[in-house]
Design an enzyme around this catalytic site. Structure first.
Site, mmCIF file in Angstrom:
data_model
loop_
_atom_site.group_PDB
_atom_site.id
_atom_site.type_symbol
_atom_site.label_atom_id
_atom_site.label_comp_id
_atom_site.label_asym_id
_atom_site.label_seq_id
_atom_site.Cartn_x
_atom_site.Cartn_y
_atom_site.Cartn_z
ATOM 1 N N ARG A 146 -1.688 4.906 12.995
ATOM 2 C CA ARG A 146 -0.361 4.448 12.543
ATOM 3 C C ARG A 146 0.747 5.205 13.272
ATOM 4 O O ARG A 146 1.746 4.615 13.671
ATOM 5 C CB ARG A 146 -0.247 4.639 11.017
ATOM 6 C CG ARG A 146 1.043 4.070 10.401
ATOM 7 C CD ARG A 146 0.922 3.891 8.908
ATOM 8 N NE ARG A 146 -0.123 2.929 8.585
ATOM 9 C CZ ARG A 146 -1.347 3.258 8.160
ATOM 10 N NH1 ARG A 146 -1.664 4.524 7.930
ATOM 11 N NH2 ARG A 146 -2.258 2.332 7.948
ATOM 12 N N PHE B 25 -4.930 8.798 2.341
ATOM 13 C CA PHE B 25 -5.355 7.719 1.428
ATOM 14 C C PHE B 25 -6.564 7.012 2.050
ATOM 15 O O PHE B 25 -7.010 7.361 3.140
ATOM 16 C CB PHE B 25 -4.206 6.738 1.171
ATOM 17 C CG PHE B 25 -3.788 5.937 2.381
ATOM 18 C CD1 PHE B 25 -2.906 6.458 3.315
ATOM 19 C CD2 PHE B 25 -4.286 4.656 2.601
ATOM 20 C CE1 PHE B 25 -2.523 5.727 4.441
ATOM 21 C CE2 PHE B 25 -3.907 3.909 3.718
ATOM 22 C CZ PHE B 25 -3.024 4.451 4.641
ATOM 23 N N GLY B 26 -7.052 6.010 1.348
ATOM 24 C CA GLY B 26 -8.098 5.137 1.884
ATOM 25 C C GLY B 26 -9.343 5.909 2.303
ATOM 26 O O GLY B 26 -9.878 6.729 1.555
ATOM 27 N N ASN C 49 0.847 -1.196 0.000
ATOM 28 C CA ASN C 49 0.000 0.000 0.000
ATOM 29 C C ASN C 49 0.885 1.250 0.000
ATOM 30 O O ASN C 49 1.591 1.516 0.974
ATOM 31 C CB ASN C 49 -0.900 -0.046 1.247
ATOM 32 C CG ASN C 49 -1.866 1.115 1.315
ATOM 33 O OD1 ASN C 49 -1.488 2.254 1.077
ATOM 34 N ND2 ASN C 49 -3.099 0.830 1.646
ATOM 35 N N ASP D 242 -1.026 -4.061 9.686
ATOM 36 C CA ASP D 242 -2.389 -4.434 9.334
ATOM 37 C C ASP D 242 -3.317 -3.430 9.998
ATOM 38 O O ASP D 242 -3.201 -3.179 11.199
ATOM 39 C CB ASP D 242 -2.739 -5.860 9.746
ATOM 40 C CG ASP D 242 -3.926 -6.366 8.921
ATOM 41 O OD1 ASP D 242 -3.815 -6.386 7.680
ATOM 42 O OD2 ASP D 242 -4.976 -6.702 9.493
ATOM 43 N N SER D 243 -4.179 -2.841 9.214
ATOM 44 C CA SER D 243 -4.969 -1.729 9.734
ATOM 45 C C SER D 243 -6.341 -1.720 9.078
ATOM 46 O O SER D 243 -6.589 -2.459 8.130
ATOM 47 C CB SER D 243 -4.223 -0.416 9.489
ATOM 48 O OG SER D 243 -3.768 -0.343 8.148
ATOM 49 N N ASP E 27 -9.640 8.179 4.540
ATOM 50 C CA ASP E 27 -9.341 9.464 5.186
ATOM 51 C C ASP E 27 -10.351 10.581 4.881
ATOM 52 O O ASP E 27 -10.724 11.332 5.783
ATOM 53 C CB ASP E 27 -7.927 9.946 4.816
ATOM 54 C CG ASP E 27 -6.846 9.212 5.599
ATOM 55 O OD1 ASP E 27 -7.192 8.539 6.593
ATOM 56 O OD2 ASP E 27 -5.665 9.316 5.228
#
Ligand code: ITT
Length: 198
Positions: free
Chosen positions: A178, A149-150, A10, A69-70, A152
Protein backbone atom coordinates in the site's frame (compact mmCIF):
# COMPACT_ATOMS: atom_id res chain seq x y z
CA UNK A 1 -7.73 22.72 -0.21
CA UNK A 2 -8.88 19.88 -2.48
CA UNK A 3 -11.24 17.26 -1.13
CA UNK A 4 -10.81 13.52 -1.62
CA UNK A 5 -12.98 10.52 -0.76
CA UNK A 6 -11.20 7.39 0.52
CA UNK A 7 -13.75 4.79 -0.54
CA UNK A 8 -13.08 1.87 1.76
CA UNK A 9 -15.04 0.06 4.45
CA UNK A 10 -11.85 -1.45 5.90
CA UNK A 11 -10.69 0.52 8.97
CA UNK A 12 -7.10 -0.78 8.65
CA UNK A 13 -6.77 0.51 5.09
CA UNK A 14 -8.38 3.83 6.01
CA UNK A 15 -5.96 4.36 8.91
CA UNK A 16 -2.94 3.64 6.71
CA UNK A 17 -4.13 5.81 3.82
CA UNK A 18 -4.94 8.73 6.11
CA UNK A 19 -1.47 8.49 7.67
CA UNK A 20 0.18 8.34 4.24
CA UNK A 21 -1.83 11.33 3.00
CA UNK A 22 -0.85 13.55 5.92
CA UNK A 23 -2.41 17.01 5.71
CA UNK A 24 -2.07 17.53 1.97
CA UNK A 25 -5.77 17.12 1.12
CA UNK A 26 -9.03 17.18 3.04
CA UNK A 27 -9.92 13.51 3.24
CA UNK A 28 -13.43 12.21 3.83
CA UNK A 29 -14.35 8.55 4.24
CA UNK A 30 -17.54 6.66 3.41
CA UNK A 31 -18.52 7.01 7.10
CA UNK A 32 -18.60 10.82 6.69
CA UNK A 33 -21.14 10.70 3.84
CA UNK A 34 -24.77 9.66 3.65
CA UNK A 35 -24.91 5.93 2.76
CA UNK A 36 -23.91 5.24 -0.85
CA UNK A 37 -24.90 2.09 -2.78
CA UNK A 38 -22.48 -0.80 -2.11
CA UNK A 39 -20.22 -1.89 -4.97
CA UNK A 40 -20.08 -5.59 -5.90
CA UNK A 41 -16.41 -6.61 -6.17
CA UNK A 42 -16.97 -9.18 -8.92
CA UNK A 43 -13.95 -8.51 -11.15
CA UNK A 44 -11.22 -11.17 -11.56
CA UNK A 45 -8.33 -8.73 -10.97
CA UNK A 46 -7.26 -6.21 -8.32
CA UNK A 47 -7.14 -3.58 -11.10
CA UNK A 48 -10.70 -4.33 -12.19
CA UNK A 49 -12.13 -4.15 -8.67
CA UNK A 50 -10.17 -1.01 -7.69
CA UNK A 51 -11.35 0.83 -10.81
CA UNK A 52 -14.93 -0.37 -10.37
CA UNK A 53 -15.02 0.88 -6.74
CA UNK A 54 -13.32 4.21 -7.51
CA UNK A 55 -15.55 5.01 -10.50
CA UNK A 56 -18.79 4.02 -8.75
CA UNK A 57 -18.07 6.00 -5.57
CA UNK A 58 -16.76 9.03 -7.51
CA UNK A 59 -19.97 9.10 -9.56
CA UNK A 60 -22.18 8.65 -6.47
CA UNK A 61 -20.34 11.18 -4.25
CA UNK A 62 -19.33 13.66 -6.98
CA UNK A 63 -15.89 13.75 -5.35
CA UNK A 64 -12.48 12.64 -6.60
CA UNK A 65 -12.19 9.17 -5.10
CA UNK A 66 -9.35 6.84 -4.14
CA UNK A 67 -10.19 3.12 -3.90
CA UNK A 68 -7.90 0.26 -2.79
CA UNK A 69 -8.19 -3.34 -3.88
CA UNK A 70 -5.60 -5.54 -2.27
CA UNK A 71 -4.88 -9.02 -1.06
CA UNK A 72 -2.46 -11.80 -0.33
CA UNK A 73 -1.20 -14.08 -3.13
CA UNK A 74 0.35 -17.33 -1.89
CA UNK A 75 2.54 -19.23 -4.34
CA UNK A 76 1.74 -22.72 -2.99
CA UNK A 77 -1.98 -21.95 -3.34
CA UNK A 78 -1.68 -20.87 -6.98
CA UNK A 79 -2.00 -17.19 -6.05
CA UNK A 80 -4.99 -17.58 -3.73
CA UNK A 81 -6.66 -16.08 -1.77
CA UNK A 82 -5.80 -13.17 -4.13
CA UNK A 83 -8.84 -11.07 -5.00
CA UNK A 84 -10.84 -13.26 -2.59
CA UNK A 85 -8.66 -12.30 0.40
CA UNK A 86 -11.44 -10.43 2.24
CA UNK A 87 -13.94 -13.25 1.63
CA UNK A 88 -11.58 -16.10 2.64
CA UNK A 89 -13.12 -16.15 6.15
CA UNK A 90 -15.47 -14.28 8.49
CA UNK A 91 -12.88 -12.37 10.54
CA UNK A 92 -9.15 -11.69 10.45
CA UNK A 93 -8.61 -14.54 12.95
CA UNK A 94 -10.72 -16.94 10.87
CA UNK A 95 -8.93 -16.01 7.63
CA UNK A 96 -5.55 -16.59 9.26
CA UNK A 97 -6.71 -19.94 10.68
CA UNK A 98 -7.85 -21.10 7.23
CA UNK A 99 -4.64 -19.95 5.59
CA UNK A 100 -2.46 -21.78 8.11
CA UNK A 101 -4.60 -24.91 7.72
CA UNK A 102 -4.29 -24.79 3.90
CA UNK A 103 -0.50 -24.54 4.27
CA UNK A 104 -0.02 -26.98 7.16
CA UNK A 105 1.92 -29.50 5.05
CA UNK A 106 3.95 -26.93 3.13
CA UNK A 107 7.57 -26.63 4.32
CA UNK A 108 9.20 -23.30 5.00
CA UNK A 109 10.83 -23.04 1.56
CA UNK A 110 7.45 -23.40 -0.17
CA UNK A 111 5.66 -20.63 1.75
CA UNK A 112 6.51 -17.66 -0.46
CA UNK A 113 3.75 -15.05 -0.80
CA UNK A 114 3.21 -11.45 -1.75
CA UNK A 115 0.80 -8.72 -0.80
CA UNK A 116 -0.54 -6.69 -3.71
CA UNK A 117 -2.35 -3.38 -3.64
CA UNK A 118 -3.91 -1.55 -6.55
CA UNK A 119 -4.99 2.01 -5.89
CA UNK A 120 -7.33 3.73 -8.32
CA UNK A 121 -8.03 7.44 -8.43
CA UNK A 122 -11.17 8.41 -10.32
CA UNK A 123 -12.89 11.75 -10.77
CA UNK A 124 -16.65 12.00 -11.22
CA UNK A 125 -15.98 12.44 -14.95
CA UNK A 126 -12.90 11.44 -16.93
CA UNK A 127 -9.94 9.07 -16.90
CA UNK A 128 -8.97 6.91 -13.93
CA UNK A 129 -5.36 6.40 -12.77
CA UNK A 130 -4.17 3.03 -11.42
CA UNK A 131 -0.98 2.24 -9.46
CA UNK A 132 0.27 -1.14 -8.20
CA UNK A 133 2.43 -1.93 -5.17
CA UNK A 134 3.84 -5.35 -4.20
CA UNK A 135 5.55 -6.66 -1.09
CA UNK A 136 7.25 -10.07 -0.97
CA UNK A 137 7.55 -12.35 2.03
CA UNK A 138 6.53 -15.73 3.40
CA UNK A 139 3.76 -17.19 5.50
CA UNK A 140 4.79 -18.31 8.99
CA UNK A 141 3.38 -21.33 10.90
CA UNK A 142 1.87 -19.17 13.68
CA UNK A 143 0.90 -15.49 14.09
CA UNK A 144 3.31 -12.93 15.62
CA UNK A 145 2.74 -9.26 16.45
CA UNK A 146 -0.26 -7.05 17.17
CA UNK A 147 0.03 -4.10 14.77
CA UNK A 148 -1.55 -3.69 11.34
CA UNK A 149 -4.57 -5.73 10.27
CA UNK A 150 -5.67 -8.68 8.15
CA UNK A 151 -2.96 -11.25 7.38
CA UNK A 152 -0.14 -9.08 8.80
CA UNK A 153 0.65 -11.37 11.83
CA UNK A 154 1.49 -14.38 9.60
CA UNK A 155 3.37 -12.48 6.86
CA UNK A 156 7.13 -12.23 7.38
CA UNK A 157 8.56 -9.47 5.19
CA UNK A 158 11.38 -10.60 2.85
CA UNK A 159 14.85 -9.48 3.88
CA UNK A 160 14.03 -9.35 7.60
CA UNK A 161 12.79 -11.50 10.44
CA UNK A 162 9.72 -9.50 11.50
CA UNK A 163 6.10 -9.93 10.50
CA UNK A 164 4.12 -6.99 9.13
CA UNK A 165 2.32 -6.95 12.49
CA UNK A 166 5.64 -6.45 14.31
CA UNK A 167 6.40 -3.28 12.32
CA UNK A 168 5.27 0.19 13.39
CA UNK A 169 2.83 1.87 11.01
CA UNK A 170 5.67 4.03 9.64
CA UNK A 171 7.90 0.96 9.11
CA UNK A 172 5.05 -0.95 7.47
CA UNK A 173 4.24 1.85 5.03
CA UNK A 174 7.93 2.12 4.03
CA UNK A 175 7.91 -1.45 2.66
CA UNK A 176 4.26 -2.35 2.16
CA UNK A 177 2.31 -2.88 -1.05
CA UNK A 178 0.00 0.00 0.00
CA UNK A 179 2.86 2.38 0.83
CA UNK A 180 4.53 1.65 -2.51
CA UNK A 181 1.31 2.12 -4.51
CA UNK A 182 0.52 5.29 -2.56
CA UNK A 183 3.90 6.89 -3.25
CA UNK A 184 3.39 6.25 -6.98
CA UNK A 185 -0.09 7.78 -6.76
CA UNK A 186 0.97 10.82 -4.70
CA UNK A 187 1.66 13.23 -7.61
CA UNK A 188 -1.82 12.56 -9.01
CA UNK A 189 -3.37 13.20 -5.60
CA UNK A 190 -1.44 16.41 -5.04
CA UNK A 191 -2.57 17.64 -8.47
CA UNK A 192 -6.13 17.59 -7.07
CA UNK A 193 -5.22 20.30 -4.59
CA UNK A 194 -4.79 22.97 -7.26
CA UNK A 195 -7.23 25.82 -7.84
CA UNK A 196 -10.28 24.95 -9.86
CA UNK A 197 -10.43 21.32 -8.69
CA UNK A 198 -12.99 19.92 -6.34
P1 ITT B 1 -12.88 -2.31 0.84
O1 ITT B 1 -13.21 -3.12 -0.40
O2 ITT B 1 -14.08 -1.65 1.45
O3 ITT B 1 -11.74 -1.37 0.63
P2 ITT B 1 -12.06 -4.92 1.91
O4 ITT B 1 -11.46 -5.36 3.21
O5 ITT B 1 -13.28 -5.66 1.42
O6 ITT B 1 -12.36 -3.34 1.99
P3 ITT B 1 -10.48 -5.90 -0.32
O7 ITT B 1 -11.62 -6.54 -1.04
O8 ITT B 1 -9.46 -5.13 -1.10
O9 ITT B 1 -10.92 -4.92 0.83
O10 ITT B 1 -9.77 -7.07 0.51
C1 ITT B 1 -8.48 -6.94 0.94
C2 ITT B 1 -8.19 -7.98 2.01
O11 ITT B 1 -6.82 -8.39 1.87
C3 ITT B 1 -8.32 -7.38 3.40
O12 ITT B 1 -9.61 -7.57 3.93
C4 ITT B 1 -7.24 -8.13 4.18
O13 ITT B 1 -7.74 -9.36 4.63
C5 ITT B 1 -6.18 -8.38 3.11
N1 ITT B 1 -5.18 -7.28 3.13
C6 ITT B 1 -5.07 -6.22 2.26
N2 ITT B 1 -4.07 -5.40 2.63
C7 ITT B 1 -3.53 -5.93 3.74
C8 ITT B 1 -2.50 -5.53 4.60
O14 ITT B 1 -1.83 -4.40 4.42
N3 ITT B 1 -2.23 -6.32 5.64
C9 ITT B 1 -2.89 -7.46 5.88
N4 ITT B 1 -3.92 -7.90 5.13
C10 ITT B 1 -4.24 -7.14 4.06
Amino acid sequence: MGKLLFATTNPGKLRELRELMGGDLEVVSLADLPPLPEVDEDQPTFEGNAEKKARAYAAASELPTLADDSGLCVEALGGRPGVQSARYGDSDADRIRRLLKALEDVPVEGRRAEFRCVLCLAKPIGEAVLELGRCEGRILFAPRGANGFGYDPVFEVAGGSRTMAELSSVEKSAVSHRGIAFRKMRPHLLALGGAGHR
